[in-house]
Design a protein around this motif. Structure first.
Motif, short mmCIF file in Angstrom:
data_model
loop_
_atom_site.label_atom_id
_atom_site.label_comp_id
_atom_site.label_asym_id
_atom_site.label_seq_id
_atom_site.Cartn_x
_atom_site.Cartn_y
_atom_site.Cartn_z
N GLY A 272 0.93 -1.10 0.10
CA GLY A 272 0.00 -0.10 -0.05
C GLY A 272 0.89 1.18 -0.06
N ASN A 273 1.90 1.33 1.14
CA ASN A 273 2.63 2.58 1.04
C ASN A 273 3.68 2.64 0.02
N GLY A 274 3.98 1.62 -0.59
CA GLY A 274 4.91 1.38 -1.47
C GLY A 274 4.22 2.01 -2.88
N LEU A 275 3.24 1.88 -3.25
CA LEU A 275 2.48 2.12 -4.48
C LEU A 275 2.27 3.64 -4.47
N ARG A 276 1.54 3.98 -3.21
CA ARG A 276 1.17 5.33 -2.93
C ARG A 276 2.37 6.27 -3.03
N THR A 277 3.59 5.76 -2.63
CA THR A 277 4.58 6.68 -2.68
C THR A 277 5.29 6.65 -4.01
N LEU A 278 5.20 5.55 -4.87
CA LEU A 278 5.80 5.67 -6.28
C LEU A 278 4.56 6.46 -7.03
N GLN A 279 3.55 6.43 -6.75
CA GLN A 279 2.56 7.19 -7.38
C GLN A 279 2.70 8.64 -6.97
N GLY B 26 8.29 7.54 -16.34
CA GLY B 26 7.79 6.40 -16.93
C GLY B 26 8.18 5.24 -16.14
N GLU B 27 9.51 5.22 -16.09
CA GLU B 27 10.02 4.01 -15.38
C GLU B 27 9.37 3.63 -14.01
N VAL B 28 9.04 5.05 -13.40
CA VAL B 28 8.26 4.70 -12.24
C VAL B 28 6.94 4.16 -12.10
N THR B 29 6.26 4.36 -13.16
CA THR B 29 5.02 3.87 -13.57
C THR B 29 4.92 2.46 -13.78
N GLN B 30 6.18 2.08 -14.63
CA GLN B 30 6.33 0.53 -14.79
C GLN B 30 6.66 -0.10 -13.79
N GLU B 31 7.37 0.29 -12.83
CA GLU B 31 7.58 -0.30 -11.47
C GLU B 31 6.22 -0.70 -10.76
N MET B 32 5.45 0.34 -10.86
CA MET B 32 4.05 0.28 -10.28
C MET B 32 3.41 -0.85 -10.60
N ALA B 33 3.33 -0.88 -12.07
CA ALA B 33 2.75 -1.85 -12.62
C ALA B 33 3.32 -3.48 -12.37
#
Length: 947
Positions: free
Chosen positions: A831-838, A851-858
């Motif tokens: 939860g916190n990981g995806l919110r922080t990357l977002q 764009g790389e951060v968005t790919q990490e989230m995916a």
């Protein structure tokens, strides 16, 4: 003795005087202990600098401070239990007394508020006397009379596994915990009999148990892992009175060994493995049958039976190559390389070798082979390494060693590695380039040293000597890996009894006598002999005939005296000088007016008034547009744009033919490139031409010097970085500039392998005044401490979370959010990981790496709902997280599978309504044809159950 006694009394008097003036209030001090290479280090981190003195008296190490100390010594005493016992405090905490467990030497020094005391073993346990034994090893018959105990980390060579399983360990008050990080759930069973605890996994894998063997755990005495058939068996040595608990956490397997109720009688794991090993006869037969196939092609019809050591050496020769008659001919004979491969056609490749603790390395060439030697033992996946090497490397072999990792490479001619380091990992970039060190290690002949005649090779943090036999040449070598990056010897040193060979990293000694002693000591490497060592070099004396090398002066666009006035001018005279120049400017006309404007622009630039200088330059250009062709004007305009942060404008000004083939012009162009974010691309030019900034005024010299030093670090050029850092230190830097210099000093120490020094330097910066450097120092120290496993991921998160509110904006915050998001994901806090990357991706949409951060989230989202990572979460939290980030669901079949898996899990825990909504959305908006009908039938079944 009288001088030392007098010093002790003097320090004691100072301490008493200070105590008489101020009330005795103890400072809270952090104490750490580390042991390496026969040296135990005690580090005291005080709130502020403190006078002190240390000495060894009898069997006691006594340290006296000027202020009382309040500290927890338990961890330091446990880590240094080979050197010291638990300390006692005397005189109200002013004196700390450690009982010593042997005869040791003492070294101590201070670095700011940090006091460091080194306890040095004058006779390390790694006995160099064993070196000559390598020379006679070939005479030993190939069959041993007794079966040695198997290596704790060994696995049968006939079994090949592709999956690697990491192992983590933690110490808790009532138990020690081991976690096996399987990627997917695997059946297992645990069996405990006496001191032996066996964990059997129903899947073959490479289980890395080095963590359990290298880390000091009270309830473990080591571990061994073996693969047999379709199973992996891990053996733990534990106290017989300890109970063992185990459970799953997702795909991970957790084993807890509780503290013993009786004595801790756990034997070394090697003993348990030896007891379960087969008899010597069976082992010998098995070793013959499971003998690994040679990586070197053999002649057709060659016998595969075991033979003498001489026969074995002949078998590993490349096809068509005869055994050399002597070592000299072998050394001159290159390894077999196909002549039709041009090194220019070979694609550059990068190989990375990771380590779990600081590891020294040596890199050198001999008889056509490239050797990589490390002072820690690790089984390398040679096949995977070979695949990564591409066409640059013909063959890679790992040479057996009990205490080291030895790799032999056969490369395409002309292909060599350059060395880099990323944390604890060593990185080798293979391409067409010479093999040479970045920093030359100094070798000294010392005929009258305290230990007699010796050769002393001065290098900090050398590893233990590694003796081995070079079967290609047929002689013995002693390799001393070192931690400092790029430290080696560019040429051969020849003496009557020993040769020191050229290296790109580390030291290689070729003894010519049997009683040569090679010993790694704290300040370097010592070569001695029981008989007197002859120190006369056999190299020709060329010093008298040598011609001094020509020193090419740097080419410049501005003459050196251009900056003389600004360098000599005091700050208080600035307004007076400025007024005089403006008066002359107002009285001038025509061409003379343009000259005065140019002088005024140079004056403003030299004093770091960049915006004002740009205004003057624009006035010059508006009256005479053709002046843009003048290289002095163009350079001044580009340099001024650089100083005010307009890097794109600076590149436009400096990207001109008039800057080519001129050191000053190329330097400023590279500086602008580095300022625009391409530091790595500009590093080579900045490092090579960095001396350009030496005559500049201080206001320009300091920021440029910081940039050039950072570029040298990016290029891995330690020697150049130190040179520029020392140059800047002579400029009487301000406190904020000292913080920036200390930040770079920490980076250089990390690059050279001095991790403790790097952390100490960054801790000093954290107490400074320059806020950007303070923030960078916290991130760098936290990352390095995490890599060294001095802190856990949760502690790192706490450190970095505090920075989110102390420093905002720019590249720093983007990288901070990205790092925090990854750490949250690593500990399973999706939860916190995806919110922080977002937050990183949405706040910094213009960042090229968004764009790389968005790919990490995916990828994290897919791992959560496709690879069953969400199974460890409560179902309600899993569906809430899915709803929050459902836009990450792939539109492909993979996304459909993720939704179905989540729906099945919700249905299994009787959350039928939510499961139905997920399936209904699939049927209406995502699916077609047969798949839509299949999911529709599942939806109908769920709706019936929900009634």
């Amino acid at each position: 003795m009288s001088k030392k006694y007098g010093l002790w009394l003097a320090v004691g008097a100072i301490c008493n005087l200070l105590l008489a003036v101020h009330p005795a209030r103890a400072d809270k001090v952090s104490v750490q202990g580390t042991a390496r290479d026969g040296t135990g280090r005690i580090t005291f981190n005080w709130p502020s600098p403190v006078p002190y003195v240390a000495k060894i008296q009898g069997r006691q190490l006594i340290i006296q401070f000027a202020r009382p100390v309040e500290a927890n010594f338990t961890s330091a005493a446990r880590r240094l239990n080979k050197f010291i016992g638990r300390p006692t405090l005397r005189n109200g905490g002013l004196i700390v007394s450690f009982p010593l467990k042997g005869t040791f030497d003492l070294n101590y020094f201070a670095r700011g508020r940090t006091v460091i005391v080194d306890i040095v073993d004058p006779n390390p346990t790694a006995a160099p006397e064993k070196v000559p034994a390598v020379k006679t090893a070939a005479k030993t018959p190939p069959t041993a009379k007794a079966t040695p105990a198997p290596s704790p980390t060994s696995a049968p060579s006939s079994t090949r596994t592709s999956e690697n399983v990491g192992v983590r360990a933690g110490v808790h008050p009532n138990y020690d915990r081991v976690v096996f990080d399987w990627r997917k759930s695997v059946p297992y069973k645990v069996d405990k009999k006496g001191n032996r605890t066996t964990i059997t996994f129903d899947r073959p894998a490479n289980v890395n148990v080095s963590t359990l063997n290298n880390r000091r755990l009270s309830n473990f005495r080591g571990a061994g892992a073996q693969v047999g058939g379709k199973q992996t068996v891990v053996t733990l040595s534990v106290p017989s009175s300890s109970r063992v608990k185990h459970f799953r956490s997702g795909s991970k397997v957790v084993v807890d060994v509780l503290n013993p109720t009786g004595a801790n009688d756990a034997p070394p794991v090697q003993k348990l493995l030896a007891e379960s090993a087969p008899t010597a006869k069976k082992t010998t037969a098995a070793s013959k049958s499971a003998k690994p196939v040679s990586l070197t092609p053999q002649k057709a019809g060659a016998k595969q039976k075991g033979g003498s050591a001489k026969d074995a050496a002949a078998k590993v020769k490349p096809q068509g190559k005869s055994t050399p008659k002597d070592a000299k001919s072998a050394a001159q004979e290159p390894a077999t390389v196909e002549a039709d491969v041009d090194p220019k056609d070979v694609k550059a490749v990068t190989l990375r070798i990771d380590w779990t603790s600081p590891t020294a390395a040596a890199v050198f060439r001999r008889a056509g082979n490239l050797w990589l030697v490390f002072d820690r033992k690790q089984t390398i996946d040679v096949r995977k390494l070979q695949q990564s090497a591409g066409t640059a490397v013909r063959k890679i072999e790992q040479i057996p060693s009990d205490h080291a990792t030895i790799l032999r490479f056969a490369t395409v001619s002309g292909i060599n590695p350059s060395l880099k380091r990323d944390g604890l990992a060593w990185i080798f970039d293979f391409k067409q380039q010479p093999l040479q060190p970045q920093v030359e290690i100094e070798t000294k002949s010392q005929p009258n040293s305290p230990v007699g005649a010796r050769l002393f090779i001065s290098v900090a943090e050398s590893g233990e000597p590694v003796p081995f036999k070079d079967v290609e040449v047929g002689d013995n070598l002693v390799v001393i890996p070192v931690i400092p990056l790029g430290h080696g010897l560019p040429k051969k040193y020849r003496y009557p009894q020993v040769q020191i060979l050229p290296t790109a990293q580390g030291i290689v000694v070729k003894p010519s006598i049997d009683n040569l002693r090679v010993r790694a000591i704290q300040q370097g490497v010592e070569l001695t002999s029981a008989s007197k060592l002859a120190l006369t070099s056999l190299l020709p004396k060329v010093s008298a005939r040598a011609k001094p090398g020509s020193i090419r002066s740097l080419s410049r666009i501005f003459k050196l005296n251009t900056w003389r006035q600004a360098r000599r001018m005091k700050i208080s005279d600035f307004r007076k000088v400025r007024q005089k120049m403006l008066n002359r400017l107002s009285l001038s006309q025509g061409a003379e007016r343009q000259k005065e404007r140019m002088k005024y622009a140079i004056f403003l630039f030299a004093n770091h008034f960049g915006y004002e200088a740009i205004g003057v330059l624009r006035s010059i250009e508006s009256e005479n547009p053709d002046i843009i062709t003048n290289k002095q004007f163009r350079l001044l305009k580009g340099a001024t744009n650089f100083t005010i942060g307009r890097y794109e404008d600076a590149l436009k000004d400096l990207d001109h033919g008039s800057m080519d083939d001129n050191d000053e012009g190329e330097f400023w162009r590279a500086a602008a490139l580095a300022g625009s974010g391409k530091l790595v691309e500009a590093a080579a030019v900045l490092s090579k031409k960095g001396s350009v900034f030496r005559p500049y005024p201080r206001a320009i010299k300091i920021p440029l010097g910081l940039l050039v030093t950072d570029a040298a670090i990016a290029a891995g050029d330690i020697k150049t970085g130190i040179k520029y850092l020392e140059m800047l230190a002579e400029e009487d830097p301000t406190p904020k500039e000292i913080d920036q210099l200390a930040l770079l000093e920490g980076k250089l120490k990390k690059l050279s392998g001095d991790f403790d020094g790097a952390i100490a330097a960054w801790e000093e910066v954290e107490q400074g005044e320059h806020r950007p450097s303070m923030a960078d120092a916290i991130v760098l120290r936290t990352d390095l401490s995490l890599e060294l496993k001095q802190i856990k991921a949760k502690e790192a998160i706490e450190e970095l979370e505090g920075l989110r509110f102390s420093w905002r904006g720019g590249e720093f915050e983007f990288n901070l959010l990205r790092r925090l998001g990854r750490l949250y994901l690593d500990i399973g806090d999706y939860g916190n990981g995806l919110r922080t990357l977002q937050a990183a991706a949405s706040y910094f949409k213009g960042n090229p790496n968004a764009g790389e951060v968005t790919q990490e989230m995916a990828s994290a989202f897919a791992n959560l709902y496709l690879n069953d990572a969400a199974d460890s979460m409560p179902p309600v939290r899993a569906i809430a997280l899915f709803d929050e980030f459902k836009e990450l669901t792939p539109s492909s079949k993979t996304g459909d599978e993720m939704i179905r898996k989540l729906a099945d899990r919700l249905a299994a825990v009787d959350l039928l309504g939510r499961a139905a909504k997920l399936l209904e959305h699939q049927v209406k908006f995502r699916l077609k044809g047969v798949e839509k009908a299949r999911v529709g039938a599942r939806l109908a079944a769920v709706q019936l159950l929900n009634r």
